[in-house]
Design an enzyme around this catalytic site. Structure first.
Site, PDB file in Angstrom:
ATOM      1  N   GLU A   6      39.810  68.896  78.458  1.00 44.71           N
ATOM      2  CA  GLU A   6      39.558  70.292  78.794  1.00 44.71           C
ATOM      3  C   GLU A   6      40.759  71.137  78.403  1.00 44.71           C
ATOM      4  O   GLU A   6      41.728  71.239  79.176  1.00 44.71           O
ATOM      5  CB  GLU A   6      39.315  70.422  80.300  1.00 44.71           C
ATOM      6  N   GLY A  10      36.682  78.663  81.475  1.00 45.00           N
ATOM      7  CA  GLY A  10      36.290  79.901  82.138  1.00 45.00           C
ATOM      8  C   GLY A  10      36.685  81.151  81.367  1.00 45.00           C
ATOM      9  O   GLY A  10      36.636  82.258  81.906  1.00 45.00           O
ATOM     10  N   SER A  50      34.148  76.211  78.472  1.00 45.37           N
ATOM     11  CA  SER A  50      33.157  77.206  78.024  1.00 45.37           C
ATOM     12  C   SER A  50      32.066  76.608  77.150  1.00 45.37           C
ATOM     13  O   SER A  50      31.587  77.252  76.217  1.00 45.37           O
ATOM     14  CB  SER A  50      33.855  78.375  77.308  1.00 45.37           C
TER      15      SER A  50
HETATM   16  C1  PEP Z   1      35.590  73.380  83.977  1.00 46.10           C
HETATM   17  O1  PEP Z   1      36.130  74.051  84.839  1.00 46.10           O
HETATM   18  O2  PEP Z   1      35.595  72.139  84.042  1.00 46.10           O
HETATM   19  C2  PEP Z   1      34.959  74.101  82.870  1.00 46.10           C
HETATM   20  C3  PEP Z   1      34.737  73.457  81.762  1.00 46.10           C
HETATM   21  O3  PEP Z   1      34.640  75.417  83.100  1.00 46.10           O
HETATM   22  P1  PEP Z   1      33.866  76.398  82.096  1.00 46.10           P
HETATM   23  O4  PEP Z   1      32.711  75.640  81.519  1.00 46.10           O
HETATM   24  O5  PEP Z   1      33.444  77.546  82.942  1.00 46.10           O
HETATM   25  O6  PEP Z   1      34.860  76.783  81.042  1.00 46.10           O
END
Ligand code: PEP
Length: 251
Positions: free
Chosen positions: A168, A174, A213
């Protein structure tokens, strides 16, 4: 390598008891047509009882977003792995970047949580990834390697094969910014190569999800990459239609 993609929704601290139920209703209505992916949701702790009651016997698994590194005792506000077992959680997220940055969780604590999750019979979803500053400095691989090594040092390489890894990039979480499929694939391949230096079998077996995202519009391209084995989904997991579209894209 046959790695069934895992699409997991991280609901974070969103919704209400009523909205959680209606979200699950929507997911349950559409999930029968998801053939190629495993589907899971990670609600806030307080909704786990409802989630268990609604999802029992369905193809959707559930898990928690965090756990205590301790087994029990005077740790106000904490939730132990054994308590998650009481609600038949399959997964637990550890080391999410929001835990690392907002709550000061360092590599050692995340590694301890990974170990405790496995001891409790839960499957940890270990989140790793670089900040924008780290990417711009060109140290993405160093950061991922360091975060991974802390866990390998704590539990041993074989135990990495019992969990799931979520790459990530913090700058994509986000923010509406997504890593390109090529950027994500490069880091996923690097993570797998790091594991392979210690154990090829673990490297081949472990599922590495992408998170940041991912949405109905970009999921197909990301999930088509060779080393991307699913997604950890934040914002887009809060609408059944969007979440199901991502699950379907995994086919
Ligand atoms: C997350 O918080 O694990 C995440 C991927 O959030 P988002 O999809 O909103 O970016």
């Amino acid at each position: 390598m046959d790695r069934k993609p895992l699409i997991a929704g991280n609901w974070k601290m969103n919704g209400s008891r009523a909205s959680a139920r209606s979200l699950l209703d929507g997911v349950l209505q559409g999930v029968q047509s998801v053939k190629a992916a495993e589907v899971a949701v990670c609600p806030p702790f307080v909704y786990l009882a409802d989630v268990e009651a609604m999802l029992q016997g369905s193809p959707v698994a559930w898990g928690a977003q965090n756990l205590s590194p301790e087994e029990s005792g005077a740790f106000t506000g904490e939730i132990a792995g054994s308590m998650l077992n009481d609600f038949n959680c399959k997964y637990v997220i550890v080391g999410h970047s929001e835990r690392r940055t907002l709550y000061g969780e360092d590599d050692a604590l995340v590694a301890k949580k990974y170990a405790v999750a496995l001891e409790a019979g839960l499957i940890p979803i270990l989140c790793i990834g670089e900040t924008l500053e780290e990417r711009e400095k060109g140290i993405t691989e160093d950061v991922c390697a360091r975060q991974l090594k802390a866990v390998i040092d704590e539990v041993g390489i074989a135990k990495l094969g019992e969990g799931v890894i979520a790459y990530e990039p913090v700058w994509a979480i986000g923010t509406g910014k997504t890593a390109t499929p090529e950027q994500a694939q490069d880091v996923h391949a690097f993570i797998r190569s790091q594991l392979a230096t210690e154990d090829q079998g673990v490297a081949d077996k472990v599922r590495i999800q992408y998170g940041g995202s991912m949405n109905a519009g970009n999921a197909k391209e990301l999930l088509a990459m060779a080393d991307i084995d699913g997604g950890l989904i934040g914002g887009a997991s809060l609408k059944a239609e969007d979440f199901l579209a991502i699950c379907t894209a995994a086919g």
